[in-house]
Design an enzyme around this catalytic site. Structure first.
Site, PDB file in Angstrom:
ATOM      1  CB  VAL A 136      -1.101   0.023   1.265  1.00 24.11           C
ATOM      2  CG1 VAL A 136      -0.209   0.146   2.585  1.00 24.11           C
ATOM      3  CG2 VAL A 136      -2.208   1.032   1.022  1.00 24.11           C
ATOM      4  CG  HIS A 137       2.085   2.830  -3.122  1.00 25.91           C
ATOM      5  ND1 HIS A 137       1.797   1.588  -3.496  1.00 25.91           N
ATOM      6  CD2 HIS A 137       1.943   3.644  -4.267  1.00 25.91           C
ATOM      7  CE1 HIS A 137       1.589   1.569  -4.686  1.00 25.91           C
ATOM      8  NE2 HIS A 137       1.752   2.605  -5.322  1.00 25.91           N
ATOM      9  CG  LEU A 138      -1.430   9.040   0.089  1.00 29.55           C
ATOM     10  CD1 LEU A 138      -2.662   8.608  -0.490  1.00 29.55           C
ATOM     11  CD2 LEU A 138      -1.420   9.639   1.427  1.00 29.55           C
TER      12      LEU A 138
END
Length: 153
Positions: free
Chosen positions: A104-106
């Site tokens: 997960v990454h933004l």
């Protein structure tokens, strides 16, 4: 959860120092890295140190930290020397949502008029009755996650 097909996780390698990255910020919970395939100069990714494939696998404290740092990055982009007339914040959660790296990454990236970035969507129209049903389904799921007095907004 693991990485699909047992592939190594490039973000875990970066966090562990086994892979190169340009890092403008890091703390005990997250590392910010510059995207090697940026939408525009200044495109950065907020990556949790702990491996989590998607939001469902991430604890709320780390998730909150990711979004807080994403907010700071957006503000920093506007203060920086980088061209920035606007900012997009984007998180793809799952293959159907176009997630390409399964850690997960933004994404936080600057925008300017004529930069060529487009989101092409075909929005649908929903009747109020159906929107109310959707709201009810979400309300029930939210209550299952965190029981308490119901809120109707």
């Amino acid at each position: 959860m693991g990485v699909p097909d047992g592939l190594p996780c490039v973000f875990c390698d970066i966090v562990a120092g086994r892979a190169e990255a340009s890092v403008p910020y890091e703390d005990e919970a997250v590392v910010v890295i510059m995207d090697i395939h940026p939408v525009a100069p200044g495109d950065a990714l907020v990556v949790p140190r702990a491996h989590a494939v998607g939001l469902e696998d991430l604890d709320e404290e780390t998730s909150t930290r990711m979004w807080r740092i994403g907010h700071r990055l957006a503000r920093a982009l506007r203060l920086s020397r980088l061209r920035c007339e606007g900012v997009n914040v984007f998180l793809a959660d799952g293959e159907a949502a176009c997630q390409q790296v399964f850690h997960v990454h933004l994404h936080v990236f600057p925008r300017h008029r004529g930069d060529g970035f487009r989101l092409q969507v075909d929005p649908i129209s929903r009747e109020r009755r159906l929107l109310d049903q959707d709201a009810s389904a979400l309300r029930a799921a939210l209550y299952a996650l965190c029981p308490g007095p119901p809120s109707t907004g």
